[in-house]
Design a protein around this motif. Structure first.
Motif, mmCIF file in Angstrom:
data_model
loop_
_atom_site.group_PDB
_atom_site.id
_atom_site.type_symbol
_atom_site.label_atom_id
_atom_site.label_comp_id
_atom_site.label_asym_id
_atom_site.label_seq_id
_atom_site.Cartn_x
_atom_site.Cartn_y
_atom_site.Cartn_z
ATOM 1 N N PHE A 154 0.828 -1.206 0.000
ATOM 2 C CA PHE A 154 0.000 0.000 0.000
ATOM 3 C C PHE A 154 0.866 1.261 0.000
ATOM 4 C CE2 PHE A 154 -2.256 3.234 2.589
ATOM 5 C CZ PHE A 154 -3.250 3.555 1.668
ATOM 6 N N GLY A 155 1.910 1.242 0.823
ATOM 7 C CA GLY A 155 2.825 2.387 0.829
ATOM 8 C C GLY A 155 3.580 2.530 -0.479
ATOM 9 N N PHE A 156 3.993 1.403 -1.064
ATOM 10 C CA PHE A 156 4.703 1.449 -2.343
ATOM 11 C C PHE A 156 3.805 1.957 -3.464
ATOM 12 C CE2 PHE A 156 5.912 -0.676 -6.340
ATOM 13 C CZ PHE A 156 7.211 -0.191 -6.480
ATOM 14 N N SER A 157 2.528 1.572 -3.449
ATOM 15 C CA SER A 157 1.606 2.011 -4.499
ATOM 16 C C SER A 157 1.284 3.500 -4.409
ATOM 17 C CB SER A 157 0.305 1.199 -4.423
ATOM 18 O OG SER A 157 -0.376 1.442 -3.207
ATOM 19 N N ALA A 158 1.550 4.100 -3.254
ATOM 20 C CA ALA A 158 1.307 5.542 -3.119
ATOM 21 C C ALA A 158 2.424 6.373 -3.751
ATOM 22 C CB ALA A 158 1.163 5.915 -1.643
ATOM 23 N N PHE A 162 2.044 9.914 -5.882
ATOM 24 C CA PHE A 162 2.699 11.157 -5.467
ATOM 25 C C PHE A 162 3.461 11.792 -6.629
ATOM 26 C CE2 PHE A 162 6.647 13.114 -3.854
ATOM 27 C CZ PHE A 162 6.095 14.192 -3.156
ATOM 28 N N LEU A 163 4.184 10.980 -7.406
ATOM 29 C CA LEU A 163 4.956 11.509 -8.525
ATOM 30 C C LEU A 163 4.040 12.098 -9.605
ATOM 31 C CD1 LEU A 163 7.667 8.707 -8.921
ATOM 32 C CD2 LEU A 163 7.798 10.835 -7.618
ATOM 33 N N SER A 223 -2.959 6.771 -16.746
ATOM 34 C CA SER A 223 -2.043 6.165 -15.776
ATOM 35 C C SER A 223 -2.200 6.794 -14.399
ATOM 36 C CB SER A 223 -0.602 6.314 -16.256
ATOM 37 O OG SER A 223 -0.392 5.632 -17.472
ATOM 38 N N TYR A 224 -2.341 8.111 -14.350
ATOM 39 C CA TYR A 224 -2.486 8.811 -13.070
ATOM 40 C C TYR A 224 -3.707 8.301 -12.306
ATOM 41 C CZ TYR A 224 -3.247 12.707 -9.830
ATOM 42 O OH TYR A 224 -3.461 13.486 -8.709
ATOM 43 N N ALA A 230 -5.524 1.825 -8.105
ATOM 44 C CA ALA A 230 -4.701 0.710 -7.623
ATOM 45 C C ALA A 230 -4.313 0.906 -6.163
ATOM 46 C CB ALA A 230 -3.455 0.577 -8.496
ATOM 47 N N CYS A 231 -3.994 2.137 -5.796
ATOM 48 C CA CYS A 231 -3.666 2.434 -4.396
ATOM 49 C C CYS A 231 -4.876 2.205 -3.498
ATOM 50 C CB CYS A 231 -3.157 3.870 -4.285
ATOM 51 S SG CYS A 231 -2.592 4.333 -2.628
#
Length: 268
Positions: A154-158, A162-163, A223-224, A230-231
Motif C-alpha cells: 500500500f505504501g509502495f503504491s502511493a 505522489f509523482l 495512468s495517473y 490501484a492504491c
C-alpha cells in the motif's frame, strides 16, 4: 354430521402438518444463516475487489507509464532498459498476487465456515481435532504476515500517485495567474531526479508547453487515475486482511477454549 367430523379432523391434522413443515423449513434456513461466517464473507468480497483493482489497474498503469517515458522523456532504448525489466518483473508479480489471493480468499472463507460450524455446534457430536486447530493457527499466522506485507504494498503504491500528482500540479500551475509573472518555459518536470531513468537520459525533462501537452495525453491521464485506483485497491485489501485477522483469531481462540473445556468435562 358424524361423517363430517372425521373429515374436519383430517383437515386440521393436514393443516398442522403443513405448519410444522413450514416451521421446519424456517428453522433450517435460520440455522443455515446462523452458520454463515459473515465477517469472512465480507472480507473475502473486499479482498477480491481490492486485489482485482490493484492488479488490473496497476498492470495497465505500468504499461502506460513506460509508453509515456519512451515518447517524451527517454528516446534511447538503452537508457530505460532497466526500467523495462523492472516493470516486466512487477507485472509478473501482479499475476502471481492475483492468482494467490484468489485461492487464499476461498481457503479462508472455507476455514471460516468450518470454524463457525464448530462454534455453533459445540454441544453436539461435532468435535474439533488437533490438526484442525493447528491449521486454524497457521492461517492466523499467515494472515498476519500477509497483512504486514500488504501494508508495504500500500505504501509502495502511493509513490507513483505522489509523482504523478506533482506533475499534475505543475501543469496546473502554468495555467494560474502567478505563472504569468515569469516565463512558462522555466516551469519544468525532471523525472531523472526520481531515479526512474538515468541522469544521462535525453531529454529527461519537459518544460513549458511541452509539459502541458504531456499532461493532456491519454497515457498520463489514464495512468495517473489508474494508480489512484490501484492504491485504493491496496488499501481495501489491507482492510480485508485486518478483518480476516480478527475473524480467524477469534475463531481459533473459541475453538481452543471449547476444546479445552470439552477435555476437562469428559474427565468427570
Amino acid at each position: 354430521m358424524d361423517g363430517m367430523k372425521p373429515a374436519m379432523e383430517s383437515t386440521a391434522e393436514e393443516n398442522q402438518d403443513e405448519r410444522e413443515e413450514s416451521k421446519g423449513c424456517l428453522d433450517c434456513c435460520l440455522k443455515c444463516l446462523g452458520g454463515v461466517p459473515y465477517a469472512s464473507l465480507v472480507a473475502t468480497i473486499l479482498c477480491f475487489s481490492g486485489v482485482a483493482l490493484f492488479c488490473g489497474c496497476g498492470h495497465v498503469a505500468l504499461t502506460g507509464t513506460v509508453k509515456m517515458l519512451e515518447n517524451h522523456f527517454s528516446h534511447i532504448s538503452s537508457d530505460h532498459g532497466t526500467l523495462m525489466d523492472v516493470v516486466q518483473v512487477l507485472q509478473y508479480i501482479i499475476y502471481g498476487i492475483a492468482s494467490f489471493f484468489f485461492l487464499y480468499g476461498i481457503i479462508l472463507l472455507a476455514e471460516g465456515f468450518y470454524t463457525t460450524s464448530a462454534v455453533k455446534e459445540m454441544h453436539s457430536e461435532f468435535k474439533t481435532t488437533v490438526c484442525g486447530r493447528c491449521i486454524s493457527a497457521m492461517f492466523v499466522f499467515l494472515t498476519y504476515i500477509l497483512g504486514l506485507a500488504w501494508l508495504g504494498i500500500f505504501g509502495f503504491s502511493a509513490v507513483p500517485v505522489f509523482l504523478f500528482y506533482n506533475m499534475w500540479t505543475t501543469c496546473g500551475a502554468m495555467k494560474s495567474p502567478i505563472a504569468n509573472l515569469t516565463s512558462v518555459d522555466n516551469i519544468c518536470v525532471d523525472v531523472r531526479q526520481y531515479g526512474v531513468i538515468p541522469w544521462n537520459a535525453e531529454p529527461g525533462k519537459a518544460c513549458g508547453q511541452t509539459l502541458a501537452d504531456i499532461c493532456n495525453t491519454s497515457e498520463f491521464y489514464l495512468s495517473y487515475h489508474l494508480y489512484i485506483v490501484a492504491c485504493a485497491g491496496a488499501g481495501a485489501t489491507v482492510i480485508a486482511l485486518l478483518i480476516y485477522m480478527m475473524a480467524t483469531t477469534y475463531n481459533y481462540a473459541v475453538l481452543k477454549f471449547k476444546s479445552h473445556d470439552h477435555t476437562h468435562t469428559t474427565k468427570f
